[in-house]
Design an enzyme around this catalytic site. Structure first.
Site, short mmCIF file in Angstrom:
data_model
loop_
_atom_site.label_atom_id
_atom_site.label_comp_id
_atom_site.label_asym_id
_atom_site.label_seq_id
_atom_site.Cartn_x
_atom_site.Cartn_y
_atom_site.Cartn_z
N LEU A 11 0.86 -1.17 0.00
CA LEU A 11 0.00 0.00 0.00
C LEU A 11 0.90 1.23 0.00
O LEU A 11 1.98 1.21 0.61
CB LEU A 11 -0.90 0.03 1.24
CG LEU A 11 -2.01 -1.02 1.35
CD1 LEU A 11 -2.76 -0.84 2.67
CD2 LEU A 11 -2.98 -0.92 0.18
N ASP A 12 0.46 2.29 -0.66
CA ASP A 12 1.23 3.54 -0.64
C ASP A 12 1.42 4.01 0.80
O ASP A 12 0.61 3.69 1.69
CB ASP A 12 0.49 4.64 -1.41
CG ASP A 12 0.37 4.32 -2.90
OD1 ASP A 12 1.13 3.47 -3.39
OD2 ASP A 12 -0.50 4.92 -3.55
N ARG A 13 2.45 4.78 1.01
CA ARG A 13 2.78 5.27 2.35
C ARG A 13 1.57 5.92 3.03
O ARG A 13 1.31 5.67 4.21
CB ARG A 13 3.92 6.28 2.24
CG ARG A 13 4.38 6.87 3.56
CD ARG A 13 5.37 8.01 3.32
NE ARG A 13 5.84 8.55 4.58
CZ ARG A 13 6.95 8.16 5.18
NH1 ARG A 13 7.70 7.22 4.66
NH2 ARG A 13 7.33 8.71 6.33
#
Length: 345
Positions: free
Chosen positions: A173-175
């Site tokens: 997942l993106d940051r």
């Protein structure tokens, strides 16, 4: 009697990296951008969470600058980054672990950071670096929070002599995206889970808030690593890029914004963000895809505290038992508060 005027609050400052500054440390860049500041003063700005790079908090004075970096000096210290205590374990057995990642935490270390010294890596640990310690605590039965996080979920505890603390990422997942993730703990589990992702049999549902009014639809495109400005995007060239499909359903209209549900048929990097941005409805809080390619767009006036995207459902087949596993989670508090604020805007 005259009144003394209060001092105006310090303003946010924005700096862009020049070609000659590429590969300099962020500390060296800050000294150049802030004439008169000593090395110790610059390091203090970083240590007190006053500096971001590309929207992400930066506390590492030795971080090397890239041409595309945008460095921001904040008027006040940002909130501390999430830590081990912010990670919720939903399921754990000898083969895999399912967790809820908080916003602001990177899933895995980027390739260029893997050769960093352990001291520098510990400045902002990644999720996969936290998990072995969490697993060890839970398997020793000493993690009250971990047991609570797994309430109602069947899990296996490995015996001490068979403990395997190695973590094997199978997706990310993106940051700034929060939500559900699964990690493999064995090579066999990793192989099986990666195959499920490869054939797009994994069930994934996201909630997001976007600008404008969005109708139910399916978005399809071919995604490439560079759309022309160094960022990912779609191409119309034949036989180029990776086929990507996002199914979108509106849930609630929030004035000039829409709360939507996204189901992924494929799971390309930044897929949801790119598809909605190219549709003309970028995600609130998106600092990368919030503007159209090669032209200025409307600024994001939503006041989103971060990227308004969370992974709320994850389903897959257990790699060894064949059992169908399905996990759901409500959106986190900051997401819910943001939606509530838009309702009353």
């Amino acid at each position: 009697m005259s009144k003394t005027k209060p001092k105006s609050a310090e303003q946010e400052k924005l700096f862009r990296v020049l070609p000659r500054q590429v590969d300099q440390t962020v500390a060296a860049g800050l000294r150049e951008w802030l004439p008169g500041q000593s090395w110790s003063a610059v390091r203090r700005l970083l240590a007190t969470r006053r500096v971001t790079i590309n929207g992400n908090l930066s506390v590492d004075a030795g971080r090397r600058l890239r041409l595309t970096d945008v460095v921001k000096l904040l008027p006040e210290s940002a909130a501390p980054p999430p830590g081990e205590h912010d990670v919720k374990v939903r399921y754990l057995d000898r083969h895999l672990i399912v967790v809820e990642k908080p916003s602001g935490m990177t899933t895995t270390r980027h390739a260029e950071e893997r050769e960093m010294s352990s001291r520098r890596r510990q400045l902002q640990p990644t999720l996969d670096e936290f998990l072995p310690r969490l697993i060890a605590k839970m398997e020793r039965g000493k993690s009250g929070k971990g047991e609570k996080g797994m309430k109602g979920v069947k899990g296996e505890k490995s015996t001490k002599d068979k403990r395997n603390l190695k973590i094997r990422p199978v997706h990310r997942l993106d940051r700034d995206t929060s939500g559900l993730l699964v990690f493999a703990r064995t090579a066999e589990a990793q192989k099986h889970l990666e195959q499920q992702f490869r054939v797009h049999s994994i069930q994934r549902r996201y909630l997001a808030v976007v600008r404008g009014t969005v109708e139910a639809q399916t978005i399809e495109s071919s995604l490439v690593r560079d759309r022309g400005d160094g960022r990912r995007g779609s191409t119309t060239l034949p036989d180029v890029g990776k086929h990507s499909v996002t199914h979108v359903r509106p849930i609630e209209q929030l004035g000039g914004y829409t709360l939507i549900e996204c189901r992924l048929e494929t799971g390309r990097t930044h897929q949801i963000r790119i598809h909605l941005s190219e549709l003309g409805h970028p995600l609130c809080g998106d600092k990368v895809y919030g503007q159209p390619l090669f032209r200025a767009g409307e600024p994001d006036a939503s006041g989103a505290p971060r990227l308004a995207l969370c992974a709320v459902e994850l389903g897959f087949v257990h790699p060894t038992t064949g059992e169908t596993m399905l996990f759901e989670t409500p959106p986190p508090r900051d997401f819910e508060e943001f939606v509530r604020r838009l309702r009353h805007k």
